[in-house]
Structures are given as C-alpha cells and as structure tokens.
Design an enzyme around this catalytic site. Sequence first.
Site, PDB file in Angstrom:
ATOM      1  N   TYR A   1       0.849  -1.202   0.000  1.00  0.00           N
ATOM      2  CA  TYR A   1       0.000   0.000   0.000  1.00  0.00           C
ATOM      3  C   TYR A   1       0.871   1.234   0.000  1.00  0.00           C
ATOM      4  O   TYR A   1       1.746   1.374   0.851  1.00  0.00           O
ATOM      5  CB  TYR A   1      -0.910   0.017   1.241  1.00  0.00           C
ATOM      6  CG  TYR A   1      -2.362   0.069   0.824  1.00  0.00           C
ATOM      7  CD1 TYR A   1      -2.849   1.172   0.134  1.00  0.00           C
ATOM      8  CD2 TYR A   1      -3.224  -0.991   1.076  1.00  0.00           C
ATOM      9  CE1 TYR A   1      -4.163   1.210  -0.294  1.00  0.00           C
ATOM     10  CE2 TYR A   1      -4.537  -0.957   0.652  1.00  0.00           C
ATOM     11  CZ  TYR A   1      -5.002   0.155  -0.039  1.00  0.00           C
ATOM     12  OH  TYR A   1      -6.300   0.184  -0.468  1.00  0.00           O
TER      13      TYR A   1
ATOM     14  N   GLU B   1      -0.338   4.771  -0.648  1.00  0.00           N
ATOM     15  CA  GLU B   1      -1.087   6.014  -0.873  1.00  0.00           C
ATOM     16  C   GLU B   1      -0.170   7.216  -0.692  1.00  0.00           C
ATOM     17  O   GLU B   1       0.630   7.269   0.243  1.00  0.00           O
ATOM     18  CB  GLU B   1      -2.258   6.105   0.103  1.00  0.00           C
ATOM     19  CG  GLU B   1      -3.403   5.193  -0.305  1.00  0.00           C
ATOM     20  CD  GLU B   1      -4.617   5.359   0.608  1.00  0.00           C
ATOM     21  OE1 GLU B   1      -4.456   5.878   1.715  1.00  0.00           O
ATOM     22  OE2 GLU B   1      -5.716   4.953   0.187  1.00  0.00           O
TER      23      GLU B   1
ATOM     24  N   ASP C   1      -4.552  14.326 -25.631  1.00  0.00           N
ATOM     25  CA  ASP C   1      -4.738  12.939 -25.216  1.00  0.00           C
ATOM     26  C   ASP C   1      -4.047  12.042 -26.240  1.00  0.00           C
ATOM     27  O   ASP C   1      -4.575  11.791 -27.320  1.00  0.00           O
ATOM     28  CB  ASP C   1      -6.241  12.643 -25.130  1.00  0.00           C
ATOM     29  CG  ASP C   1      -6.534  11.193 -24.746  1.00  0.00           C
ATOM     30  OD1 ASP C   1      -5.595  10.380 -24.723  1.00  0.00           O
ATOM     31  OD2 ASP C   1      -7.719  10.885 -24.483  1.00  0.00           O
TER      32      ASP C   1
ATOM     33  N   THR D   1      -2.156   6.374 -22.532  1.00  0.00           N
ATOM     34  CA  THR D   1      -2.178   5.037 -21.945  1.00  0.00           C
ATOM     35  C   THR D   1      -0.812   4.405 -22.200  1.00  0.00           C
ATOM     36  O   THR D   1      -0.140   4.725 -23.181  1.00  0.00           O
ATOM     37  CB  THR D   1      -3.261   4.132 -22.557  1.00  0.00           C
ATOM     38  OG1 THR D   1      -2.936   3.901 -23.930  1.00  0.00           O
ATOM     39  CG2 THR D   1      -4.643   4.762 -22.454  1.00  0.00           C
TER      40      THR D   1
ATOM     41  N   LYS E   1      -1.014   0.817 -25.264  1.00  0.00           N
ATOM     42  CA  LYS E   1      -1.347   0.760 -26.696  1.00  0.00           C
ATOM     43  C   LYS E   1      -0.028   0.743 -27.477  1.00  0.00           C
ATOM     44  O   LYS E   1       0.742  -0.185 -27.310  1.00  0.00           O
ATOM     45  CB  LYS E   1      -2.296   1.905 -27.040  1.00  0.00           C
ATOM     46  CG  LYS E   1      -3.626   1.774 -26.253  1.00  0.00           C
ATOM     47  CD  LYS E   1      -4.646   2.856 -26.547  1.00  0.00           C
ATOM     48  CE  LYS E   1      -5.884   2.669 -25.675  1.00  0.00           C
ATOM     49  NZ  LYS E   1      -6.856   3.781 -25.813  1.00  0.00           N
TER      50      LYS E   1
ATOM     51  N   ARG F   1      -1.118  -2.326 -18.816  1.00  0.00           N
ATOM     52  CA  ARG F   1      -2.380  -1.598 -18.885  1.00  0.00           C
ATOM     53  C   ARG F   1      -2.372  -0.478 -17.852  1.00  0.00           C
ATOM     54  O   ARG F   1      -2.246  -0.722 -16.655  1.00  0.00           O
ATOM     55  CB  ARG F   1      -3.503  -2.591 -18.579  1.00  0.00           C
ATOM     56  CG  ARG F   1      -4.907  -2.155 -18.809  1.00  0.00           C
ATOM     57  CD  ARG F   1      -5.786  -3.374 -19.053  1.00  0.00           C
ATOM     58  NE  ARG F   1      -5.402  -3.975 -20.314  1.00  0.00           N
ATOM     59  CZ  ARG F   1      -5.795  -3.512 -21.511  1.00  0.00           C
ATOM     60  NH1 ARG F   1      -6.638  -2.513 -21.602  1.00  0.00           N
ATOM     61  NH2 ARG F   1      -5.365  -4.073 -22.619  1.00  0.00           N
TER      62      ARG F   1
HETATM   63  C1  LIG Z   1      -7.908   4.233 -25.060  1.00  0.00           C
HETATM   64  C2  LIG Z   1      -8.182   5.682 -24.886  1.00  0.00           C
HETATM   65  C3  LIG Z   1      -8.455   6.228 -23.621  1.00  0.00           C
HETATM   66  C4  LIG Z   1      -8.781   5.411 -22.402  1.00  0.00           C
HETATM   67  O1  LIG Z   1      -7.900   4.470 -22.007  1.00  0.00           O
HETATM   68  P1  LIG Z   1      -8.374   3.331 -20.970  1.00  0.00           P
HETATM   69  O2  LIG Z   1      -7.072   2.842 -20.429  1.00  0.00           O
HETATM   70  O3  LIG Z   1      -9.145   2.328 -21.761  1.00  0.00           O
HETATM   71  O4  LIG Z   1      -9.209   3.977 -19.924  1.00  0.00           O
HETATM   72  C5  LIG Z   1      -8.569   7.601 -23.521  1.00  0.00           C
HETATM   73  N1  LIG Z   1      -8.432   8.397 -24.595  1.00  0.00           N
HETATM   74  C6  LIG Z   1      -8.205   7.905 -25.825  1.00  0.00           C
HETATM   75  C7  LIG Z   1      -8.071   8.848 -26.973  1.00  0.00           C
HETATM   76  C8  LIG Z   1      -8.087   6.530 -26.013  1.00  0.00           C
HETATM   77  O5  LIG Z   1      -7.886   6.060 -27.236  1.00  0.00           O
END
Ligand SMILES: *Cc1c(COP(=O)(O)O)cnc(C)c1O
Length: 413
Positions: free
Chosen positions: A50, A52, A196, A222, A225, A231
């Site tokens: 933990y 936090e 993003d 993320t 990807k 993840r």
């Molecule tokens: C995949 C994605 C997210 C969210 O990612 P998660 O890990 O699935 O919550 C946010 N913004 C964009 C543009 C994405 O392609």
Amino acid sequence: MPESPHDHELFDIIEREVERQSTTLQLIASENFTSPAVMAATGSALTNKYSEGYPGKRYYGGNHVIDQSEELARNRVKALFGAEHANVQPHSGASANMAVYMGLLQPGDTILGMRLDQGGHLTHGSPVNASGKLYRFVSYGVTPSDERIDFDQVAELAHRERPKMIVAGATAYPRIIDPEPFARIAQEVGALFLFDAAHIAGLIAGGVHPSPVPHADVVTFTTHKTLRGPRGGCILSRAEHADAVDKAVFPGLQGGPLEHVIAAKAVAFFEAAQPAFADYAAAVVRNCQALAEALAGEGFRLVSGGTDNHLLLVDLRSWNSDISGKKARLALDRAGITLNENTVPDDPRPPYITSGLRIGTAAVTTAGMREQEMRTIAGLISRVLGSLGDADEERAVRDEVNALCSKFPPYPA
Ligand SMILES: *Cc1c(COP(=O)(O)O)cnc(C)c1O
C-alpha cells in the site's frame, strides 16, 4: 506462505487466452504484446504494497523501496518525452483524463473536444461518461472533403464558445494530429490545452509523430497501446500544473496506486527509450500503410484515403452496403482475424452496429510481421468479407491465419 491447491480452473483459462493471442491475428488498434520483463514486473510482489501518496510523502510505512521504483518511472517518462512533470499513478487512460478535468476545471465548465463518432473518445464528453455529465462539451469534427480535422471549425467554435479547455487526441483517427494549430487556437481564446495521446504515445516516443509536449499544458496517454507497456495511464504536465494534477489523481480520484503496474511502466519507458523502439514505431506505420494500400487494392474505401499512424478505418458502405461493421467483425472473428467495428464519419448506423472497421498494426508488428504479411492479411480479410457467412471459406482462412501466426509467435517458447 500457506499452501493452496493449484487453481486449474483459472490457470487453464489463462493458458487458453495465451493460445488465442498466439494463434489468431491481433489487429485491435489499442492492443499490443508487452515484453516478458513488463509482465514480470506486473506479476511481482510489488502488488502487495500500500503506497497512498507520492514518493517521499506516503501515508504508510515501508515505502522506501517502492519510492525508488515510482521515482524511476517518473524520471524515465519525463526524460522520454521531455516533460516537466509526470504522474504515473492513473489506473487507466480514462482515469488520467478525469483527473486532468478535475484538477484544472470546475464542473460545468465548457470543453472543446473531438466528436465521438468521428474519432474522439468516450472521455471526451460522451453523455454516458462522467466527462459528459460533469462538463459542457462542444465538439469539432473532420471535414467532409478530406476527412481530416477541421481546424477552421476548431477555431470558430473556440472563439464562439470560449472553452476553458481544448482537447486534442482520438481513438479512431488515422492521420497525424498536429499539436501546433490546437495550441495556437487555445492561446487565442485563453483555454488550457490537453493532448490525449492514448493511442499514439509509442509513435511519439519512437519519433515518428510530432510531440505535443512542448505545445500542450497537459498530455495524457495510456501505457498499453503503441507504447507497449502494462495496462495503465500517465499524465505529463507543465510544472505549474503539477500540484493540481497530483492532488486530482490522489486523493481526488484514486486510492492506493498499483505499484506493480507502475514498476512495469518504468520497464516500458526504459524499453521505449532504446534505439530499437524507434525502429519498431517506424515499422508499425510502414506496416499500416502497406495494409492500407493492399486493402485499397482489394476495393475497400479507407477513411481519409489512407493512414499516417498505426491504424486505419475501412468504410464498408461502398464495398457492400449490406455488411455492417458488426457483421464483418463477427465473420472475421470466426476466421481468426480479431479487430473491432467502428463508426465512419457520418455513419448512418448506430455505434454498436456501425459501417466501418478499425484495424491496427501495433501488435502484429511486435510479433515480427512486415509488409509482405500485411498484404497477406488484406487478402484474407477480403476473402472473408467477399463470401460473408460462408463457413467453408471462414474455415479455410482460419487455417491460413493459423499457419501465418505460427511463424510469428509473440512469446516464443
Ligand atoms: C484508449 C483511450 C483512452 C482510455 O484508455 P483506458 O485505459 O481504456 O481507460 C482515452 N483516450 C483515448 C483517446 C483513447 O484512445
């Protein structure tokens, strides 16, 4: 440690999933194969702790070792992207975006983001997502002529609506997203600029797409990807937003961080800084362009006419107006080709049916496939969709997929 009987039930399922991943084509644009090192960190004893708070400022004892791991992750990702501040704790991309909104805006504030049916993400203002419930989203889209981001519309909406924040980034957009015009428009209207980079973080780290970091107040992404890590999510920001971002993640939105995943993020940032990762990122795009060209050769129309990144969108309407994205996905799944249906600009069908397919090359490139295999894949897709529902053809393609995948095992024994 107490002995427990072996859980055959669950571990057999994991084994079957590894087999599925190894014997079918993984073309979902948001997926990848992580390295054994990333998986080792994810499966480590760090899951027991933990933590936090943040390194040096924890609410529990015994964090002096964990602190080094989270500090390593922060320093590596700052160096990788040239960022002033990093928060590596978001559990996912969605949590990262939510933390940015919560940290820098007030509920009810106006945000300008990309239309969801033209490539934007759920967290960019969908009415079923917290973003759309808590903030007033206004959306821009792509031009009807070339299906690229309509910057005239972005500017016009920004000047009319005076948003507190402009969000760039997409989940289904096959072209380079230039951060500069967004930054300029945000500056003109005094809005914060969030980029993003969920999908394209690996392409940015690999140097094949322009970095938004010098232009944006905040960059979220993320790690699972194109970046090919565990993840999870990550936030980069200018130093002036560091406090607000950190407080929004914890205690604002999350409790204890997933320190085993943060350690795995550190591994992924290390891997993405190696010269071989730049080669990988370039190969992902080359593969996607080869796949696009081959699909176009089979007679498919591609949204925007092609791709600059790791994904492409097939518009099925002109090929066969009776085939929905969902029907196509189900048929391809039966033939061992895994991908997802997706809306195309001005799609007449609802989002759970759609008229398009989204196809990505990040995972198959990691497995070692190159342009020749992309041409093979285009031919297989065309065969399945050209004889939709023909079980013999599906079985024949399934056999060829098996043979192809056996030459490119993601996790060689
Ligand atoms: C995949 C994605 C997210 C969210 O990612 P998660 O890990 O699935 O919550 C946010 N913004 C964009 C543009 C994405 O392609």
